[in-house]
Every structure is written in structure tokens, then in C-alpha cells.
Design a protein around this motif. Structure first.
Motif, PDB file in Angstrom:
ATOM      1  N   GLN A   1       0.825  -1.204   0.000  1.00 57.42           N
ATOM      2  CA  GLN A   1       0.000   0.000   0.000  1.00 57.42           C
ATOM      3  C   GLN A   1       0.866   1.264   0.000  1.00 57.42           C
ATOM      4  N   GLN A   2       1.879   1.288   0.859  1.00 60.16           N
ATOM      5  CA  GLN A   2       2.765   2.447   0.948  1.00 60.16           C
ATOM      6  C   GLN A   2       3.466   2.707  -0.383  1.00 60.16           C
TER       7      GLN A   2
ATOM      8  N   ARG B   1       2.564   1.676  -3.380  1.00 60.59           N
ATOM      9  CA  ARG B   1       1.562   2.056  -4.393  1.00 60.59           C
ATOM     10  C   ARG B   1       1.232   3.534  -4.280  1.00 60.59           C
ATOM     11  N   LYS B   2       0.999   3.996  -3.059  1.00 62.21           N
ATOM     12  CA  LYS B   2       0.663   5.407  -2.847  1.00 62.21           C
ATOM     13  C   LYS B   2       1.841   6.311  -3.190  1.00 62.21           C
TER      14      LYS B   2
ATOM     15  N   THR C   1      -3.901   4.687  -7.603  1.00 65.36           N
ATOM     16  CA  THR C   1      -5.043   4.220  -6.833  1.00 65.36           C
ATOM     17  C   THR C   1      -5.011   2.699  -6.816  1.00 65.36           C
ATOM     18  N   GLN C   2      -5.820   2.109  -5.954  1.00 67.59           N
ATOM     19  CA  GLN C   2      -5.928   0.653  -5.945  1.00 67.59           C
ATOM     20  C   GLN C   2      -6.382   0.147  -7.304  1.00 67.59           C
TER      21      GLN C   2
END
Length: 106
Positions: free
Chosen positions: A13-14, A16-17, A22-23
Motif C-alpha cells: 500500500q505504501q 503504491r501510494k 489508486t488501488q
């Protein structure tokens, strides 16, 4: 040491952000659903090794980091130690050289 899907999901998640996705965007990139990616990021399920490889390649990171949080490989640690030793040798040489120059000036 054991595999912790929650921590791995948070690392994904980290990253990716950090990469500004976005997801939904990232899920498309790694060929999975945004729903499945969300469950992985929340640690509700573990990603398959195939998906982890795809994530690592897409986010330009290593499996070591995703799974274990390791940021350096053993070889990188070895090279860092060698560089540090060479820097120490250079500093000793500089001190010796400065000392000799002081003696010549005196």
C-alpha cells in the motif's frame, strides 16, 4: 521469522501510494481486481508468490522488502562495509600525509 500478510500488505500500500496510483490503477497494472488488492493491503489475505513478483517488478522493489522489510541484500551490506573500510583508510592516509607536510614545513 514468519510471513506476515498484514505487514506485507501495508508495504504494498505504501509503495503504491508513493507511486501515485489508486488501488484500481495498480490492480489493472498487476492484472488482479481492486477488491483482491484491497484485501491484500489490509492483510485479510496473502498474495500468491506470482502476484508478489508482479508487485515487486511493477513497484521497482524486491521480494525481500515486500515480504521481510529488508532494504539491503547481503551483497549490498558487504559492499557498504568495504566502502566504509576504504574511507577509513583514506582518512588515515590523509592524516599521515598532513603530518608529513607539517614536518616538511617545520
Amino acid at each position: 521469522m514468519y510471513f506476515d500478510p498484514f505487514t506485507t500488505g501495508k508495504r504494498i500500500q505504501q509503495l503504491r501510494k508513493t507511486n501515485g496510483m489508486t488501488q484500481e490503477q495498480f490492480a489493472i497494472k498487476i492484472n488482479t481486481s481492486d477488491r483482491h488488492l484491497g484485501r491484500i493491503e489490509r492483510g485479510e489475505c496473502a498474495a500468491s508468490i506470482d502476484l508478489l513478483v508482479e508487485v515487486a517488478v511493477s513497484l521497482k522493489t524486491t521480494l525481500d522488502f515486500l515480504i521481510c522489510g529488508v532494504t539491503e541484500t547481503p551483497r549490498e551490506r558487504e559492499l557498504t562495509a568495504l566502502i566504509e573500510k576504504q574511507n577509513q583508510n583514506i582518512q588515515k592516509f590523509k592524516m599521515t600525509l598532513n603530518s608529513l607536510m607539517d614536518e616538511l614545513e617545520a
